[in-house]
Design a protein around this motif. Sequence first.
Motif: not given
Length: 308
Positions: A178-187, A240-243, A245-255, A266-270
């Motif tokens: 979502p933004i220019a960054t020197s590394s992966l964004i860790d959520y 910016p809010r990751p596209k 995010l809703d999926t991420m939260l569901k995954v976090a709930s299960v795990l 988690l990460y988000e790429v493309d």
Amino acid sequence: MNIIIKKLLGVWYKPIQNYIFKIIGVISPKTLVSIQYKRGFKHALNWQDPKDINEKINWLKFNSNTEIWTKLTDKYLVREHIAKMGFADMLVKLYGKWEKPEDIDWHALPKKFIMKTNNGSGEVFICNDKSTININEWTARFKKMLSVKFGDSMGEPHYNKIPPCIIAEELLDIKKQPIATSSLIDYKIWSFNGKPAYIWACYNRTSTSVEVGVYDLDWNFHPEYSISTPHYKLAKTTMPRPKSLDTMLKVASVLSKGFPEVRVDLYEVDNKPYFGELTFTSAGGFNDFYTPDFLKILGDLTIITEKV
């Protein structure tokens, strides 16, 4: 007295201190935690009635069954668990796994990849062009890393039970974020027995620092929950809010179901979410980059009993 000892030992003070702490960590990890906690937070850790997230993480280390932590903290073995939970499509592609650095099949690896140990914390080697790396240097560094018992330094015995190995994975494209960054964004999603609560976003990571920020589930930025340090620098702008995010939260709930607390990273790429790791002992239970109020908020969400 401590000042006098420092002056007498000079440059030898720190190495000797670290050696003593290492011995204590091997003999009695809980004693090491008590000492380090008092040094870091200027008050004793309340083992009988833990309150904030740091105290509760440390309580859980020594008063709960952490056998499953060992498997799920293992960056190689956790992949099997993630697949069984129905999230195989979120796993970063695995290129190989080796017990010894001398056994790495460098020729079979693609031009770009990342390499890391399965029991480390944050030490990732990024290869953008295999033809430019010094294989002998990488082999020596991994040999040294595999010899270290990571769990001794901050009283995390479950790490020492992980059979160490080296893994190589696909290098995700940081330009497709979502933004220019020197590394992966860790959520990093703080979750409590199936209930995600806050997201700690980390990006622009270097060897010396990383930009961070706390967000709630509605993606409201909470700078008041962070303490900016030389390493953990509070972000000055809202991400910016990751596209996904809703999926991420569901995954976090299960795990996170069944665990008093766990950070689902988690990460988000493309626009696609990827699994990073599960962290049961964030900062080893020494999170000093959050305000006391936020540490208490996270602690209140961590429900523990003596039968955990």
